[in-house]
Structure formats: C-alpha cells, structure tokens
Motif scaffolding. Sequence first.
Motif, PDB file in Angstrom:
ATOM      1  N   PRO A 182       0.694  -1.053  -0.020  1.00 10.39           N
ATOM      2  CA  PRO A 182       0.081   0.214  -0.444  1.00 10.39           C
ATOM      3  C   PRO A 182       0.810   1.452   0.040  1.00 10.39           C
ATOM      4  CG  PRO A 182      -0.836  -1.882   1.476  1.00 10.39           C
ATOM      5  CD  PRO A 182       0.560  -2.318   0.802  1.00 10.39           C
ATOM      6  N   GLY A 183       0.056   2.395  -0.951  1.00  9.50           N
ATOM      7  CA  GLY A 183       1.482   3.577  -0.763  1.00  9.50           C
ATOM      8  C   GLY A 183       2.254   3.708  -1.619  1.00  9.50           C
ATOM      9  N   HIS A 184       3.019   2.565  -2.475  1.00 13.10           N
ATOM     10  CA  HIS A 184       3.665   2.370  -3.315  1.00 13.10           C
ATOM     11  C   HIS A 184       3.364   2.401  -4.978  1.00 13.10           C
ATOM     12  CE1 HIS A 184       8.140   1.015  -4.293  1.00 13.10           C
ATOM     13  NE2 HIS A 184       7.939   1.330  -5.222  1.00 13.10           N
ATOM     14  N   ALA A 185       3.567   3.681  -4.776  1.00 12.18           N
ATOM     15  CA  ALA A 185       3.235   4.609  -6.056  1.00 12.18           C
ATOM     16  C   ALA A 185       3.896   4.555  -7.410  1.00 12.18           C
ATOM     17  CB  ALA A 185       2.308   5.679  -6.159  1.00 12.18           C
ATOM     18  N   GLN A 186       3.864   4.254  -8.330  1.00  8.61           N
ATOM     19  CA  GLN A 186       4.828   4.178  -9.803  1.00  8.61           C
ATOM     20  C   GLN A 186       4.312   5.319 -10.942  1.00  8.61           C
ATOM     21  OE1 GLN A 186       8.850   2.430  -9.066  1.00  8.61           O
ATOM     22  NE2 GLN A 186       8.359   3.052  -7.555  1.00  8.61           N
ATOM     23  N   LEU A 187       4.561   5.263 -12.245  1.00  9.02           N
ATOM     24  CA  LEU A 187       4.400   6.080 -12.753  1.00  9.02           C
ATOM     25  C   LEU A 187       4.011   4.888 -14.230  1.00  9.02           C
ATOM     26  CD1 LEU A 187       7.078   8.652 -13.222  1.00  9.02           C
ATOM     27  CD2 LEU A 187       5.607   8.906 -11.606  1.00  9.02           C
ATOM     28  N   ALA A 188       3.065   5.098 -14.512  1.00 12.07           N
ATOM     29  CA  ALA A 188       2.544   4.431 -15.589  1.00 12.07           C
ATOM     30  C   ALA A 188       1.992   5.535 -16.804  1.00 12.07           C
ATOM     31  CB  ALA A 188       1.264   3.645 -15.011  1.00 12.07           C
ATOM     32  N   ARG A 189       2.054   4.782 -18.210  1.00 12.99           N
ATOM     33  CA  ARG A 189       0.732   5.336 -18.938  1.00 12.99           C
ATOM     34  C   ARG A 189      -0.066   4.640 -19.517  1.00 12.99           C
ATOM     35  NH1 ARG A 189       5.614   5.314 -23.865  1.00 12.99           N
ATOM     36  NH2 ARG A 189       5.233   3.336 -24.089  1.00 12.99           N
ATOM     37  N   VAL A 190      -0.783   5.229 -20.353  1.00 15.30           N
ATOM     38  CA  VAL A 190      -2.397   4.873 -20.995  1.00 15.30           C
ATOM     39  C   VAL A 190      -2.727   5.125 -22.211  1.00 15.30           C
ATOM     40  CG1 VAL A 190      -3.729   6.249 -19.514  1.00 15.30           C
ATOM     41  CG2 VAL A 190      -4.253   2.984 -20.457  1.00 15.30           C
ATOM     42  N   ARG A 191      -2.824   4.726 -22.951  1.00 12.58           N
ATOM     43  CA  ARG A 191      -3.982   5.661 -24.277  1.00 12.58           C
ATOM     44  C   ARG A 191      -5.144   6.387 -23.950  1.00 12.58           C
ATOM     45  NH1 ARG A 191       0.296   5.962 -28.411  1.00 12.58           N
ATOM     46  NH2 ARG A 191       0.857   3.872 -28.849  1.00 12.58           N
ATOM     47  N   PRO A 192      -5.482   7.070 -24.459  1.00 18.20           N
ATOM     48  CA  PRO A 192      -6.239   8.273 -23.876  1.00 18.20           C
ATOM     49  C   PRO A 192      -7.976   7.746 -24.296  1.00 18.20           C
ATOM     50  CG  PRO A 192      -5.049   9.895 -25.439  1.00 18.20           C
ATOM     51  CD  PRO A 192      -4.270   8.356 -25.493  1.00 18.20           C
ATOM     52  N   ASP A 193      -7.542   6.457 -24.956  1.00 18.36           N
ATOM     53  CA  ASP A 193      -9.668   4.941 -24.950  1.00 18.36           C
ATOM     54  C   ASP A 193      -8.823   4.739 -23.996  1.00 18.36           C
ATOM     55  OD1 ASP A 193      -7.227   3.688 -25.997  1.00 18.36           O
ATOM     56  OD2 ASP A 193      -7.562   3.358 -28.235  1.00 18.36           O
ATOM     57  N   GLY A 194      -7.940   4.137 -22.937  1.00 14.54           N
ATOM     58  CA  GLY A 194      -7.989   3.117 -21.940  1.00 14.54           C
ATOM     59  C   GLY A 194      -7.288   1.876 -21.955  1.00 14.54           C
ATOM     60  N   THR A 195      -6.660   1.548 -23.543  1.00 12.37           N
ATOM     61  CA  THR A 195      -5.623   0.627 -23.734  1.00 12.37           C
ATOM     62  C   THR A 195      -3.895   0.876 -23.554  1.00 12.37           C
ATOM     63  OG1 THR A 195      -5.847   2.034 -26.453  1.00 12.37           O
ATOM     64  CG2 THR A 195      -7.631   0.227 -25.668  1.00 12.37           C
ATOM     65  N   GLU A 196      -3.323  -0.535 -23.766  1.00 10.92           N
ATOM     66  CA  GLU A 196      -1.455  -0.139 -24.002  1.00 10.92           C
ATOM     67  C   GLU A 196      -1.299   0.446 -22.545  1.00 10.92           C
ATOM     68  OE1 GLU A 196       0.250   0.027 -27.454  1.00 10.92           O
ATOM     69  OE2 GLU A 196      -1.469   0.982 -28.541  1.00 10.92           O
ATOM     70  N   LEU A 197      -2.126   0.318 -21.216  1.00 12.31           N
ATOM     71  CA  LEU A 197      -1.275   1.030 -19.936  1.00 12.31           C
ATOM     72  C   LEU A 197       0.168  -0.591 -20.081  1.00 12.31           C
ATOM     73  CD1 LEU A 197      -1.957   1.919 -16.906  1.00 12.31           C
ATOM     74  CD2 LEU A 197      -3.441  -0.662 -16.985  1.00 12.31           C
ATOM     75  N   ALA A 198       0.571   0.683 -18.991  1.00 14.97           N
ATOM     76  CA  ALA A 198       1.832  -0.158 -18.988  1.00 14.97           C
ATOM     77  C   ALA A 198       2.578   0.335 -18.168  1.00 14.97           C
ATOM     78  CB  ALA A 198       2.833  -0.195 -20.201  1.00 14.97           C
ATOM     79  N   GLN A 199       3.244  -0.232 -16.822  1.00 14.73           N
ATOM     80  CA  GLN A 199       3.557   0.376 -15.837  1.00 14.73           C
ATOM     81  C   GLN A 199       5.226   1.827 -16.546  1.00 14.73           C
ATOM     82  OE1 GLN A 199       4.771  -1.885 -12.855  1.00 14.73           O
ATOM     83  NE2 GLN A 199       6.193  -1.055 -11.142  1.00 14.73           N
ATOM     84  N   LEU A 200       5.752   2.453 -15.451  1.00  9.68           N
ATOM     85  CA  LEU A 200       7.029   2.823 -16.434  1.00  9.68           C
ATOM     86  C   LEU A 200       7.910   2.699 -15.074  1.00  9.68           C
ATOM     87  CD1 LEU A 200       5.697   6.695 -18.265  1.00  9.68           C
ATOM     88  CD2 LEU A 200       6.317   4.346 -19.249  1.00  9.68           C
TER      89      LEU A 200
END
Length: 316
Positions: A208-226
Amino acid sequence: MSDRQESGQQESGQQKVPQRRLRPGQRARIRVWDRHTGAVRTVSESRDRLYEAPNWTHDGRLLVNGDGKLWLLPVDGSEPPREIHTEGLPDVNNDHVLAPDGATVFASANDWHIWEVPLAGGTARRVTADDGGMHFLHGVSPDGQRLGYVRLTPEGDNWWASATIHTVGVDGRGDVAVTTDPGPADGCEWTPDGEWIVFNTEQFSTTPGHAQLARVRPDGTELAQLTFDERVNWFPHVAPTGDVAVYLSYPPGTTGHPADLPVELRLVSVGAWQEPTTLVALDGGQGTINVPSWAPDGSAFAYVDYPSDQPARRLP
C-alpha cells in the motif's frame, strides 16, 4: 490533489475546507530550475502565504494557488504575486492547469468540482456535474477539448476506496473512465503529442502506498508501468519538447503525497523511463509540483519548496 485527501477527513461541499498554512518558521519558495545550466533560482519567497503548484504561462508568468485563491507573478521575480479576481469560484486547491489557448484556467475547487475561469479574471463556470464523484484536475488535452482528472468515489470515510483516471469534455460532457482499477491513481496528464496519458498508480504494487509511474492511451488501452524502484513516485510532467519528464519522488514507505518530507525532483528520458537523474533534493512534497510547470519551450520548470527553521520530518 488537495492535501485534505491525505488527512482522511471527509467534508461536504457545503462545509468550509481549511486551507493549508505555513508552519511557524517555514517559508514557501517559488523556484525555477534551468535545463541548460542546471541552476536553481528563487522567484518569490513568503513567510506569510503558502503557495503551491506553479503553472507557466505563454507570456512568462507563473500561476500558483494560495489561501484558496489563484495568483500570478512574473517568472523573473520582478513583482510579487497578484491575486486573480474571480466571481463565483469556490476556494481552489493545488489542481489547476492552463488551457492551450493561454487565456483560460481550469481549476479544482474545494467543492470537489472543476471550474473554468479566465486567466485575466472574471466569472467562473463549473465544468463537472453532480455525478456522485469527486473531481481533481491534472491535465488538459493538447487540442484543448478534454480534461484529465482523478475521480474519487469514497466509501464512508475511506476517500481512496476508488481513485481512477477519467477524461471529460471542457463542456462537462462525455465523461470516460480511462482506468478502472481502484488504484489509487493520480496526477494524470497528456504527453505533448496527445498519444498517451501519464500518471502515478499503486495498482502494480502489493505494498500500500507504493506508487509508480505509468502510461495509458486516452482510450484506456496499452496500460504500462514505467518506473520500477523502491521510491514512491508521483506527478510525472513531460516537457513540451517531448523528450524528458520531471517527477516527484518520495522516500520508500510514503503513503499518498504528504507535505513536508525530504523529497527529490527527478528527470528521466521519456524514451526509456529508466535511470533517472536527481535534479533537486528539497523539503516539500504536497504543493511542490502537483501540476504541469514546464516553460512553454521546455527550457525550465517551476516548483515550490518549503524550507523551515526545523528540518523536514522523516518517515518512521
């Protein structure tokens, strides 16, 4: 997002939300980091008003919040902050973003809604609907047509029961859930080319609390941790040049994005999102760099730190 979320105390939109204040002996310094030289300079310093979250205007001014109001000051520090006079705008928090037209501000207020107001001052217009959620703005699409926000749907006193990334039209219509995992997630904004939304999230971690950066397409696809490290990473801001991003990095074990901790501002290549460089170590966190604060040409960014006569608190 407003620091009130970190307290775990819920209030209705009709109740007055206390504004965050400086502690005795503490200062708020609005500062600028220069990409060419790596130098940091102080634009403005106050022992009376707690400023937060700079945006950088097209004409060389910084927009910040303090005491529930919006303020403008020249980036060269030649004048003190000047209040933007608005009509109908509730007390605002640190979630405000400039529209691409350079003349409009979208801001989250302590009634949990997003508002539109002219940068020059004037009458505010509420954007978001009474739809059962709490709305915390973090980004505007490059074409100026949509807003990216964090939607909180509390369960009782648990504000973070669901914190998801949404977009909505600037007219308040067409709300879309970009992420559906309850997260929590925060700090969403578009890349300059409009192809991605970058944000921070806990959904990839079992701690809990361990936030990391991510990205996603504006339509909600291709979510990935960065990012994949032991630190707690928040609020990624991609430079207008599109090649690098700055983000706020908390010590391991931090939960949420609290104030008054020893934090770092880190720079990373957008191509790899690995091997970040620590640009500045400072006392801050909440209010330091919640919103996009790059200069329009990507040559510098602004942030706020909060040095004190007493050292920043450490995590247990």
